[in-house]
Write a protein that holds these residues in place. Sequence first.
Motif, short mmCIF file in Angstrom:
data_model
loop_
_atom_site.label_atom_id
_atom_site.label_comp_id
_atom_site.label_asym_id
_atom_site.label_seq_id
_atom_site.Cartn_x
_atom_site.Cartn_y
_atom_site.Cartn_z
N SER A 184 0.73 -1.24 -0.08
CA SER A 184 -0.10 0.10 -0.16
C SER A 184 0.89 1.29 -0.08
O SER A 184 0.66 2.16 -0.79
CB SER A 184 -0.90 0.10 1.34
OG SER A 184 -1.76 -1.18 1.30
N MET A 226 -9.00 7.08 -1.42
CA MET A 226 -8.12 6.79 -0.17
C MET A 226 -8.94 7.25 0.99
O MET A 226 -9.06 6.20 2.18
CB MET A 226 -6.61 7.62 0.01
CG MET A 226 -5.91 7.60 1.21
SD MET A 226 -4.61 8.65 0.99
CE MET A 226 -3.57 8.05 2.66
N SER A 229 -11.85 4.30 1.37
CA SER A 229 -11.46 3.02 1.82
C SER A 229 -10.88 2.95 3.38
O SER A 229 -10.94 1.88 3.96
CB SER A 229 -10.18 2.58 1.08
OG SER A 229 -8.99 3.59 1.39
N LEU A 230 -10.47 4.02 3.99
CA LEU A 230 -10.38 4.11 5.43
C LEU A 230 -11.72 4.62 6.24
O LEU A 230 -11.74 4.50 7.50
CB LEU A 230 -9.17 5.18 5.66
CG LEU A 230 -7.90 4.97 5.03
CD1 LEU A 230 -6.88 6.03 5.38
CD2 LEU A 230 -7.26 3.67 5.80
N HIS A 231 -12.82 4.91 5.76
CA HIS A 231 -14.01 5.05 6.42
C HIS A 231 -14.34 3.95 7.37
O HIS A 231 -14.35 2.77 6.85
CB HIS A 231 -15.04 5.64 5.64
CG HIS A 231 -16.17 6.17 6.02
ND1 HIS A 231 -17.27 5.57 7.00
CD2 HIS A 231 -16.19 7.74 6.47
CE1 HIS A 231 -18.10 6.50 7.56
NE2 HIS A 231 -17.53 7.58 6.94
N SER A 232 -14.92 4.25 8.46
CA SER A 232 -15.29 3.28 9.28
C SER A 232 -16.27 2.35 8.98
O SER A 232 -16.26 1.08 9.13
CB SER A 232 -15.79 3.81 10.57
OG SER A 232 -16.67 4.60 10.45
N ASN A 235 -14.22 0.48 5.57
CA ASN A 235 -13.05 -0.32 6.32
C ASN A 235 -12.49 -1.55 5.34
O ASN A 235 -12.21 -2.52 5.45
CB ASN A 235 -13.71 -1.07 7.41
CG ASN A 235 -12.60 -1.56 8.09
OD1 ASN A 235 -11.36 -1.09 8.14
ND2 ASN A 235 -12.69 -2.60 9.23
N GLY A 237 -9.37 -0.85 3.69
CA GLY A 237 -8.07 -0.74 3.89
C GLY A 237 -7.20 -0.14 2.58
O GLY A 237 -8.11 0.02 1.83
N LEU A 238 -5.94 -0.25 2.80
CA LEU A 238 -5.33 0.92 1.74
C LEU A 238 -4.88 0.24 0.54
O LEU A 238 -4.43 1.00 -0.47
CB LEU A 238 -4.20 1.71 2.59
CG LEU A 238 -4.57 2.71 3.54
CD1 LEU A 238 -3.36 3.27 4.37
CD2 LEU A 238 -5.49 3.96 2.70
#
Length: 401
Positions: A184, A226, A229-232, A235, A237-238
């Motif tokens: 990543s 980005m 993909s990081l939002h709860s 989720n 992942g990167l």
Amino acid sequence: MTVTKAGGPEPCGGGGGYEALRRQSLRARYAYGFVFFATNLLAWFVRDYGARALRGLHHVPVCGAGDSKCFESGGVLRVSLGCFIFFWLMFATTFGTRKLHEARNSWHSGCWILKSLVYVLSIGIPFIIPNIFIQLYGEIARLGAGIFLLLQLISMLHFISWCNKRWMPDPGSNQCGLFGLFLSTICYIASFSGIGVLYFLYVPNSSCAFNIFTITWTAILVKIMMALSLHSKVNEGLLSSGIMSAYIVFICWSALHSEPQTGKCHSHMKIAKDGDWATIVSFIIAICSIVMATFSTGIDTKSFQFRNDEVQLEDDTPYSYEIFHIVFAMGAMYFAMLFISWELNHPTRKWSIDVGWASTWVKIINEWFAASIYIWRLISPIVLRNQFVNDEGFVPHRPTV
């Protein structure tokens, strides 16, 4: 003569146990890839040097003398049509092949002398077809090339999902996934560094508004993917967003590189008129990229199957032959559009490929479409789940304060 069990005689020189037949089938993919590569070289040769080297074609009635109906863009379309005919015939004759002991498996994996004759006839037939039908094929090839780009995107999304499942841990597990985090990081470093290089190469002054907008919007798309993909609630992942980010930055570079070099906003690197060594190397790399893109999409047959959970039996074919050949048939249309820059009567410079505003816009739209599909892939579970809840009339409980 064909038998219904492994180990018996097979047509076209095949035979042996299931394992031998499987290896023969897998090796056949590379033979078809070489045929496709040779056809690309033939299309380039007919386009750039056919008028001088293939003087005999001037005596063919549909070609005539003093015109370019069988050379330049017309020659590319005829070679492309021949390649399409060959792989379409392979698609039709291998459709529905599921078992290694079938005669159609032997036809796919062997019979190369007979298939060589079929290939030569397929390439030769378009050179006796009237030009009006070749122009019609060119219009259809635009659609086929677009379908190929869509198939390539589906294959890319499947590859991203495979990487994410392979190297990123499940959200509920305690695994770290260091290799996935490393990949990543590499992808995002490459993405943001690539955006910086694009600004340096293609924005020499503030008047290059089109290039500034294209690169800036690509950077925005990278940041959106980005963040999502990081939002709860996502989720993801990167890793998957990192690979997709590097992919759309590459497409952005390819689009800007396809701009006509007459403008002031193109790269400062000059290219010789008749092909210096740098131009020739770039051209060869471009052809290899076309072949690899077609080959990688063709062998990824599981991406285009409706069911991927079927158990693979010992006597099953290792991949879907009909999907493999239809992808190569679409790839024949795709390389034709690249060689003529998506314009049927567009004059092309020697040793050039995929240059022109039409090529630029095709790639930009492809980039935006790829990013949109990936973003929808990230948010669709949430959107569809909320829609399902609303349709069912379920009202979530709100705590009182």
